[in-house]
Scaffold this motif. Sequence first.
Motif, PDB file in Angstrom:
ATOM      1  N   ARG A 142       0.738  -1.292  -0.041  1.00 21.02           N
ATOM      2  CA  ARG A 142       0.068   0.043  -0.100  1.00 21.02           C
ATOM      3  C   ARG A 142       1.052   1.205   0.147  1.00 21.02           C
ATOM      4  O   ARG A 142       2.031   1.358   0.545  1.00 21.02           O
ATOM      5  CB  ARG A 142      -0.805  -0.090   1.040  1.00 21.02           C
ATOM      6  CG  ARG A 142      -1.727  -1.257   1.209  1.00 21.02           C
ATOM      7  CD  ARG A 142      -2.865  -0.868   2.224  1.00 21.02           C
ATOM      8  NE  ARG A 142      -3.978  -1.756   2.133  1.00 21.02           N
ATOM      9  CZ  ARG A 142      -5.446  -1.785   2.788  1.00 21.02           C
ATOM     10  NH1 ARG A 142      -5.551  -0.730   3.251  1.00 21.02           N
ATOM     11  NH2 ARG A 142      -6.157  -2.576   2.635  1.00 21.02           N
ATOM     12  N   GLU A 143       0.332   2.242  -0.409  1.00 21.54           N
ATOM     13  CA  GLU A 143       0.932   3.544  -0.580  1.00 21.54           C
ATOM     14  C   GLU A 143       1.239   4.157   1.031  1.00 21.54           C
ATOM     15  O   GLU A 143       0.232   3.836   1.804  1.00 21.54           O
ATOM     16  CB  GLU A 143       0.199   4.655  -1.107  1.00 21.54           C
ATOM     17  CG  GLU A 143       0.958   6.020  -1.453  1.00 21.54           C
ATOM     18  CD  GLU A 143       0.208   6.727  -2.421  1.00 21.54           C
ATOM     19  OE1 GLU A 143       0.737   7.787  -2.735  1.00 21.54           O
ATOM     20  OE2 GLU A 143      -1.187   6.483  -2.839  1.00 21.54           O
ATOM     21  N   ASP A 174       5.821   6.944   5.957  1.00 18.24           N
ATOM     22  CA  ASP A 174       5.941   5.592   5.868  1.00 18.24           C
ATOM     23  C   ASP A 174       5.591   5.160   4.295  1.00 18.24           C
ATOM     24  O   ASP A 174       4.358   5.410   3.933  1.00 18.24           O
ATOM     25  CB  ASP A 174       4.895   4.768   6.812  1.00 18.24           C
ATOM     26  CG  ASP A 174       5.380   4.727   8.176  1.00 18.24           C
ATOM     27  OD1 ASP A 174       6.611   4.921   8.540  1.00 18.24           O
ATOM     28  OD2 ASP A 174       4.450   4.866   9.075  1.00 18.24           O
ATOM     29  N   LEU A 175       6.514   5.203   3.461  1.00 12.85           N
ATOM     30  CA  LEU A 175       6.171   4.960   2.183  1.00 12.85           C
ATOM     31  C   LEU A 175       5.857   3.612   1.614  1.00 12.85           C
ATOM     32  O   LEU A 175       5.241   3.565   0.481  1.00 12.85           O
ATOM     33  CB  LEU A 175       7.455   5.607   1.384  1.00 12.85           C
ATOM     34  CG  LEU A 175       7.905   7.050   1.598  1.00 12.85           C
ATOM     35  CD1 LEU A 175       8.872   7.471   0.965  1.00 12.85           C
ATOM     36  CD2 LEU A 175       6.618   7.951   1.315  1.00 12.85           C
ATOM     37  N   VAL A 176       6.133   2.726   2.392  1.00 18.08           N
ATOM     38  CA  VAL A 176       5.717   1.258   2.050  1.00 18.08           C
ATOM     39  C   VAL A 176       5.011   0.774   3.231  1.00 18.08           C
ATOM     40  O   VAL A 176       5.738   0.635   4.303  1.00 18.08           O
ATOM     41  CB  VAL A 176       6.878   0.294   1.469  1.00 18.08           C
ATOM     42  CG1 VAL A 176       6.429  -0.812   1.426  1.00 18.08           C
ATOM     43  CG2 VAL A 176       7.467   1.032   0.387  1.00 18.08           C
ATOM     44  N   ARG A 177       3.789   0.220   3.110  1.00 19.11           N
ATOM     45  CA  ARG A 177       3.052  -0.477   4.137  1.00 19.11           C
ATOM     46  C   ARG A 177       2.575  -1.606   3.605  1.00 19.11           C
ATOM     47  O   ARG A 177       2.352  -1.811   2.349  1.00 19.11           O
ATOM     48  CB  ARG A 177       2.029   0.368   4.637  1.00 19.11           C
ATOM     49  CG  ARG A 177       2.362   1.436   5.661  1.00 19.11           C
ATOM     50  CD  ARG A 177       1.399   2.218   6.366  1.00 19.11           C
ATOM     51  NE  ARG A 177       1.942   3.248   7.262  1.00 19.11           N
ATOM     52  CZ  ARG A 177       1.834   2.999   8.671  1.00 19.11           C
ATOM     53  NH1 ARG A 177       1.223   1.996   9.149  1.00 19.11           N
ATOM     54  NH2 ARG A 177       2.189   3.895   9.197  1.00 19.11           N
ATOM     55  N   TYR A 193      13.141   1.901   2.102  1.00 14.44           N
ATOM     56  CA  TYR A 193      13.621   3.133   1.225  1.00 14.44           C
ATOM     57  C   TYR A 193      15.093   3.284   1.363  1.00 14.44           C
ATOM     58  O   TYR A 193      15.549   3.993   0.817  1.00 14.44           O
ATOM     59  CB  TYR A 193      12.598   4.415   1.431  1.00 14.44           C
ATOM     60  CG  TYR A 193      11.837   4.142   0.654  1.00 14.44           C
ATOM     61  CD1 TYR A 193      11.269   4.328  -0.835  1.00 14.44           C
ATOM     62  CD2 TYR A 193      10.307   3.483   1.174  1.00 14.44           C
ATOM     63  CE1 TYR A 193      10.200   4.410  -1.501  1.00 14.44           C
ATOM     64  CE2 TYR A 193       9.249   3.280   0.414  1.00 14.44           C
ATOM     65  CZ  TYR A 193       9.086   3.719  -0.890  1.00 14.44           C
ATOM     66  OH  TYR A 193       8.300   3.313  -1.613  1.00 14.44           O
ATOM     67  N   SER A 194      15.655   2.383   2.027  1.00 14.45           N
ATOM     68  CA  SER A 194      17.318   2.316   2.074  1.00 14.45           C
ATOM     69  C   SER A 194      17.659   1.120   1.042  1.00 14.45           C
ATOM     70  O   SER A 194      18.857   1.148   1.040  1.00 14.45           O
ATOM     71  CB  SER A 194      17.664   2.009   3.407  1.00 14.45           C
ATOM     72  OG  SER A 194      17.408   0.859   4.052  1.00 14.45           O
ATOM     73  N   GLN A 195      16.791   0.427   0.389  1.00 14.87           N
ATOM     74  CA  GLN A 195      17.025  -0.413  -0.578  1.00 14.87           C
ATOM     75  C   GLN A 195      16.773  -0.119  -1.873  1.00 14.87           C
ATOM     76  O   GLN A 195      15.905   0.483  -2.129  1.00 14.87           O
ATOM     77  CB  GLN A 195      16.521  -1.654  -0.142  1.00 14.87           C
ATOM     78  CG  GLN A 195      16.608  -2.319   1.526  1.00 14.87           C
ATOM     79  CD  GLN A 195      17.856  -2.572   1.667  1.00 14.87           C
ATOM     80  OE1 GLN A 195      18.603  -3.293   1.025  1.00 14.87           O
ATOM     81  NE2 GLN A 195      18.300  -2.017   2.864  1.00 14.87           N
ATOM     82  N   ASN A 196      17.464  -0.711  -2.870  1.00 16.24           N
ATOM     83  CA  ASN A 196      17.263  -0.376  -4.302  1.00 16.24           C
ATOM     84  C   ASN A 196      15.947  -1.154  -4.620  1.00 16.24           C
ATOM     85  O   ASN A 196      15.222  -0.778  -5.836  1.00 16.24           O
ATOM     86  CB  ASN A 196      18.440  -0.713  -5.080  1.00 16.24           C
ATOM     87  CG  ASN A 196      19.681   0.207  -5.093  1.00 16.24           C
ATOM     88  OD1 ASN A 196      19.335   1.571  -4.677  1.00 16.24           O
ATOM     89  ND2 ASN A 196      21.037  -0.183  -5.288  1.00 16.24           N
ATOM     90  N   ARG A 197      15.881  -2.142  -4.191  1.00 15.28           N
ATOM     91  CA  ARG A 197      14.556  -3.142  -4.364  1.00 15.28           C
ATOM     92  C   ARG A 197      14.100  -3.914  -3.309  1.00 15.28           C
ATOM     93  O   ARG A 197      14.954  -4.073  -2.321  1.00 15.28           O
ATOM     94  CB  ARG A 197      15.033  -4.039  -5.654  1.00 15.28           C
ATOM     95  CG  ARG A 197      16.001  -5.146  -5.140  1.00 15.28           C
ATOM     96  CD  ARG A 197      16.406  -5.888  -6.474  1.00 15.28           C
ATOM     97  NE  ARG A 197      17.428  -5.147  -7.395  1.00 15.28           N
ATOM     98  CZ  ARG A 197      18.615  -4.801  -7.223  1.00 15.28           C
ATOM     99  NH1 ARG A 197      19.313  -5.542  -6.242  1.00 15.28           N
ATOM    100  NH2 ARG A 197      19.345  -4.291  -7.952  1.00 15.28           N
TER     101      ARG A 197
END
Length: 419
Positions: free
Chosen positions: A60-61, A67-70, A113-117
Motif C-alpha cells: 500500500r501507499e 511511511d512510504l511502503v506499508r 527505502y534504504s534498499q534499491n529493490r
Amino acid sequence: MWPERRPLFGRVDGRDSLSQPKRQRTAFRALLASYVGILCLSGQMGTALAQVSPPLLEIREGTPAGDLVRLSSGPQSNAVLTLEACSELNLSAWQAIGTFHDALWPYPDAVAYSQNRRFYRLQAAPRGANDDWKNQILYPVESFSSTNSVQDIRWVKFAILLDDPTRVWFQDSAKFLFHYDFATQRLARFRGFDRAAFDAVSLHRANQQVVLGAVLYPPGAGYYSPVTPFLEYGVQFVGLDPYTPAEIAQWYKLVTRTIYATNQAQACYIPAFEQADVARTNADAFAALGIRLGSAESWVTVNACYSPGWALGRLKYFAAAEIGAAYGDGRLRPDDILLTDGVPADTPPLAGIISLTPSTPNSHTAILAQSFGIPFVYLPEATERARVQDQSCMTCPVGMPDLSAVALNVFSVSTALKS
C-alpha cells in the motif's frame, strides 16, 4: 519474472493492480529506486500446517507521516503470519521483518527505502500456546491488553532491541505481567538472565541492549470494553536513567507506526516517573519533534485504585527522591503507610502507598502491590489530598515517637483513611 522499475500493487499472485489510478502508480514508481514485488508462499511448512490457506498480501501507499511502503493482508483466523523481505535479485536472503496474528493491518517496512529493490512474501501457520508475542497491535480493541487491572486503564507491554530498532516486540500482557518474564522466555539473547542481569541491560543507558515500555489504553478502551470517550492512547518508556528527547522520538515513532488505530485515535507520550522531569524541562523540544505530552491524570477524575486492600500503619510522607534513603536508615519501615509525591520503580515493600501524582497500573510497583495485596491509590482531589497530608508526618526525623496508627481501605476507586 519481475520487470525492472515496475512496482506491483494488489494481490499476492504478483499481478499489477491496474485499478490503481495512473497518477498513484507513477508517484509510487518515482519513490522507489528500483522495484518492489510480492511473492506467494502458502505456509505449508509441514503436514500439520497444510490446512492453512495462502494469505493475501498487498503493498500500500504510505502515509503523510513518511511511511512510504506499508503492507497488509487478508484475514487468517487463528493464524500466525510471518512477513519476510528480500532485497536480492536471486531471492537468496529472506529475512523476517514482522510477526502478526490473524492479519496485517497497514504495517510499515522500516528499511524499504534504504534498499534499491524489495520483495515480500508471507507465511502462515496455526497459532499455538507459545505464540504470545507479535509486532503489531490494534486500538481500541486488542487481545493482548492486560486483564489484571482493577480499573479501566489497560496496557500492552513491549520491548525494542537496540541492535534491531526496526520492529517492536509486543507481549501478551495478560500472560506476562513483567517485561522480565517475557524477555527471558521469548527473546533468545536474554534466556538464562536473572532479574539483576536483565535490569542491568534494560533499565540503564550504559550497556543497554533493550528498551522497555508500554502502550496505555484509557478508561473504556480494551478487549472487554471497546467504546471509549478518549480518542487517544499513551506510549510510555521505562528506564531508571533519563532518556533524551531525541531517543524518545526515535522509539516513539517506531511504536506508534506499529499501532493500528481503527478509530483514528492519536498518540501521546506519557512519561514514566523516572522520565517525568526530562519531559517537563524539555516540553518545547518534544513539541518540535511532533510529540504531544500527556498524563494518565487526564483520564482519571476519581481516586485511582492501582491495588485494592486494607492496611493499618503509621502514615509517613517522603518525597519520591527520599524513599530509598528513608527506608535504609529506618525512618520508613515495612509496616508504614507511605504518602509520597511520586512512586519510583524501586519503591520497597510497605503496608500501603498513597500517591499525590498519578502512576499507571502497568508500573512495576503497581503490579507488585497487586501481587502482595498492598493497597495503592492515587488521590487527584485537592480536598482529599489536604486531609491525608494533615494526618501524616511530613518530616519523619530519625528517632521520632510512634504516631497514632491510621487505617487505609482501598476498594475499587474509593479510599477511606481513618486515624
